[in-house]
Scaffold this active site. Sequence first.
Site, mmCIF file in Angstrom:
data_model
loop_
_atom_site.group_PDB
_atom_site.id
_atom_site.type_symbol
_atom_site.label_atom_id
_atom_site.label_comp_id
_atom_site.label_asym_id
_atom_site.label_seq_id
_atom_site.Cartn_x
_atom_site.Cartn_y
_atom_site.Cartn_z
ATOM 1 N N ALA A 1 0.836 -1.205 0.000
ATOM 2 C CA ALA A 1 0.000 0.000 0.000
ATOM 3 C C ALA A 1 0.869 1.252 0.000
ATOM 4 C CB ALA A 1 -0.936 -0.002 1.201
ATOM 5 N N ASP A 2 1.927 1.258 0.806
ATOM 6 C CA ASP A 2 2.852 2.390 0.833
ATOM 7 C C ASP A 2 3.544 2.567 -0.507
ATOM 8 O OD1 ASP A 2 2.669 3.379 3.532
ATOM 9 O OD2 ASP A 2 3.680 1.566 4.190
ATOM 10 N N LEU A 3 4.061 1.469 -1.038
ATOM 11 C CA LEU A 3 4.869 1.557 -2.250
ATOM 12 C C LEU A 3 4.021 1.922 -3.462
ATOM 13 C CD1 LEU A 3 7.112 -1.576 -1.601
ATOM 14 C CD2 LEU A 3 7.665 0.824 -1.187
#
Length: 405
Positions: A167-169
């Site tokens: 999700a972050d990447l």
Amino acid sequence: MKPLAGIRVLDMSRVVSGPFCSMLLGDLGAEVIKIEEPEHGDDSRSFGPPFSGGESAYFLSINRNKSSCAINLRKAEGVDIVRRLAKQSDVLLDNFRPGTMERLGLDHSKLRAANPSLITCSITGFGQKGKDALRPGYDLIIQGESGIMDITGDPNGPPTKIGTSIADLLTGQFASQGITAALLERTRTGKGRHIDVSMLDCMASLLTFNAGIYFTTGRSPERRGNTHATITPYETFKASDGWLNIGVANDKFWRLFCEVIERPDLAADPRYAKAADRVRSRGELVPVVADIVSTRPRGHWIDRLRTAGVPYGDIRSVGETCEAEQLTSRGMVIEMPHPTAGTVKNINSPLRFDDQGNDQHTPPPLLGQHTAAVLHELLGISGDRLHALISLGVVRCREAEIPHG
């Protein structure tokens, strides 16, 4: 010259999504000035073990090609310095909760009033508006609320998160795409844009055909482990000495695969003739294939699948992937000399441009390593003034970098 050479990015983000975005922009040639809290810096500097030379492996993996400028945003003088830097920047990136930049007096409307060409990008967990806007957004939470965990894992096991901070990447990637699009638009209009990037929105966009199944049938897809909802056999099989992936993605590959496993009768069986037939007969077909694959080692099947042209893949560890010849031969593993951590290795950007040779990268910065240089060169702040700002707790510098006078 790299595509974003001459573009200055003021990066006020921390942890993963924002720093990954700014690293991607730095890989493309942008000058990235990373604004950090002076005492401890980016939160991810403390994410460990492991550490190398006092720096966390986590931080070292997503902060190359940046300068570190340590500024205290709890001080009015610190906020003013950021405001002045924004006036000389092309992009400002943050991943604070909604309302934080406004409370600091650094909201995008005010910054663009002073610098109309400035592009601002805000990354949040749930977006700038809505009932969840103020909730903290962390990767695990977003994976769950986006529907991704519910369709990941063993059908008989619990919902499972993906093994990296997807999700972050992914959010960092979408943010970098939005920023580059805004930069392109600016060449026509001369004006900046504000970009609102939500982690939840980004992850939900990955549902694609899974969402399509729901919209078509009204039923949510269920966990299938390593199988595919609409292709069979397209999954993980156990050979006699380990695991491999086999992807029989169309009818042509099915006929070739039946030759590989020496079962022409399966190719001729009308129950399995077409892709949709194989999906409907999954319960009968997959155990037959699994039994055949289990009789021979991985190397046997990999050699035969490669020769036949059927999609296949070994299942590698992270270490095996980092050492894989296909990646190392393409320059996907880079080395950088770091002042305390020795030689730092990173996975490189996957983008390749035809006029670029071996890329040169700068290592992830020490906290406040470039504060003096950035403030002196861009804002004309003297050495004496820097010493005063240090004593007031406004900035943090590395003493050796402070100019005289």
